[in-house]
Scaffold this motif. Structure first.
Motif: not given
Lengths: 368, 368
Positions: A121-145
């Motif tokens: 399990d995991f919980i998101q506590v986003p602390t930037t506006l970008l992550s609050q309105v975008d990356s914390s919603v929708g379940g896309k996770t990952g890293i760069n190559h």
């Protein structure tokens, strides 16, 4: 405090939005199954908020993992530090990971949760506006190559997203504007009345006025939740969320990760998508100008970097994930609020868009 | 050729079993969506079967990735070679990965497919008995971490599993026996009549008699498919598939990955689980002896390594994934064919099991 529900076929989760939620156990407790919790954060956020969150979660066995800060660290070696921390403290399958930070922390913690012992399990506590309105919603996770952004990852949903709007007080102004790029995007793709609201409240948002912030975050998350709920795995409508992103990714890649903030690249990328939509006859000149003015009011760059020419863009866009079977698909607007994903455009229109004089366009937009 | 279907809530897939399937495009074609295919294999398998599979798939744009061979390479650096290959050849989201090899190749290729661009299709072409009857069915994928086996991974289902029984002709005899450990396991946990069949056909199996092989593989896959279909994410009955594995993992970890083959460790681990079940009064002495004789007939080690004592076992078992909230759960038998997962046993019984004289037990079993 406002609560939004993200509805997904097999999994749903709540988003809580309000001031001071970081200190309130009631928002965390229902979403933690076991006694073990691991807070993952970075060196910038840790001194600001880690102590407070640890105090809130004092009833649990808490492990903390503090990562280096920045998009450059969104890669396997850093992810490995999370696994090291979990295994050293013997976290089992019932553990809960908590992502405390911006989009990079959220993406990496979510991916670590997706992979640790094949999924915890995991919980998101986003602390930037970008992550609050975008990356914390929708379940896309990952890293760069080294050969591409977000090329390794998973679709993986959190148990809950807890947004404490007070954390925006420590956000640098440039990052606030970058977050506003994604907020404005929701108006462009599916909510024209929201554009009118944003025009009226842009000054309040830049001044971090709490009521305006909560409204903007809730409306953005609701828009994203609607789209993601309809298309979790990005087979259709979800791709409209990438308005400005194909052009934007080209800018980020060419300039080097982190030189332009993601939201800044999306800002300039969105202007390019509006310009191309106008060129195709899908947006009026007045609509194009209105869009440019709103992005500029959010203090975003509305002109692509001078060092990039059309060939640079084409080269970077050819490896973008939105390319299927070798055909480039773009998100364009058929009227403000009406995004479409299409490969049906003449190649020349794209090239003209890449060669357009954006400095002149911005001048014209400002003349209204 | 026989076809089995694995039924899962949201995803189902077929398993094809027969001689010469590697050369037959008909089994691959329906499961490949795009024009791009990446075959992932290792240095041992490539000289034996890669050319043939490339010939079968000549109509596609084929990329090949040849990894070093062995459990020691089941880790991130090797996985990265798959991503490098895919990105260098510009594989998009419609690509299909094909795992050609044993369990390590299958686990890594499956995990790469789960993560590449957040998930692409993959097909399993298992070439060892172990991977044919175990790891290719059920969707467990992943890599090892220096602090534990299979600690990083995903549940991810293939589009199809294509088992060419002729590939077993190049398998070393020790690995054949290791695969038989998992075959026999299915009899122990849920199919007592299969034990009788195996007793009658063990010599045929060791001689690679095609009809017996096909029957044993099909029956094993059917048993695993039934269990996995009922419990994809291992929240309940699926855990019974780990009979002998908690003891076995301790052996593998203590001896160093690859010194004992996985199936060999499971063989000795299963004897320990049978011994403990007998000690609890859940198996008769005759049933215990029957089990030991069958494992020995498959030329498996039935005695744990002499260099391991009870303390070694307890230490390694404490970090096993089967530990929830600090309580050790084991798969034990209540009669042959009746596996249970339980933490309800006196600690002394476990310790007596770890201290038992297995050499003597094997002697007694052989006296029947």
């Amino acid at each position: 405090m406002r609560t939004l529900n993200v509805d997904l076929a097999d999994r749903s989760y709540p988003i809580y939005i309000g001031e001071g939620l970081l200190d309130d156990l009631r928002y965390f407790e229902p979403h933690i199954r076991g006694r073990q919790v691991a807070i993952v954060t970075n060196e910038t956020i840790a001194p600001l908020y880690l102590d407070r969150l640890q105090k809130t979660l004092a009833g649990y066995k808490v492990t903390t993992v503090v990562l280096p800060d920045g998009e450059a660290y969104k890669q396997w070696e850093t992810l490995q530090l999370i696994f090291d921390g979990l295994l050293t403290a013997r976290h089992d399958r019932k553990t809960t990971l908590i992502a405390l930070g911006g989009g990079v922390i959220g993406d990496m913690t979510g991916f670590a949760a997706a992979c640790y012992q094949r999924g915890v399990d995991f919980i998101q506590v986003p602390t930037t506006l970008l992550s609050q309105v975008d990356s914390s919603v929708g379940g896309k996770t990952g890293i760069n190559h080294p050969l591409g952004k977000n090329m390794v990852g998973a679709f993986y949903q959190p148990q809950a997203v807890i947004i404490d709007t007070a954390t925006l007080k420590t956000l640098p102004p440039r990052e606030l504007s970058a977050g506003l790029a994604e907020v404005i995007k929701y108006g462009f793709i599916c909510d024209e009345p929201f554009l009118t609201w944003l025009e009226a409240h842009m000054d309040d948002l830049l001044a971090l006025e709490p009521t305006a912030l909560t409204e903007a975050i809730e409306r953005s998350c609701a828009a994203k939740a609607r789209v993601v709920g309809a298309d979790e795995k990005e087979t259709g409508v979800r791709a409209t969320l990438n308005l400005g992103h194909t052009f934007g990714h080209a800018i980020e890649t060419h300039m080097g990760y982190g030189v332009w903030l993601h939201g800044e690249a999306v800002g300039a990328g969105t202007v390019m998508a509006l310009e191309m939509s106008h060129r195709l006859g899908w947006l009026t000149k007045a609509e194009l100008d209105r869009g440019i003015r709103l992005l500029a009011a959010a203090k975003l760059p509305v002109v692509p970097p001078q060092e990039m020419n059309a060939e640079h863009f084409l080269e970077h866009m050819a490896v973008d994930k939105k390319v299927l079977d070798g055909r480039l698909r773009l998100v364009l607007l058929q009227g403000l609020g009406g995004a479409v994903v299409t490969a049906e455009f003449p190649r020349e229109i794209l090239e003209e868009t890449l060669r357009a004089d954006y400095q002149a366009l911005v001048g014209q937009a400002g003349e209204h």
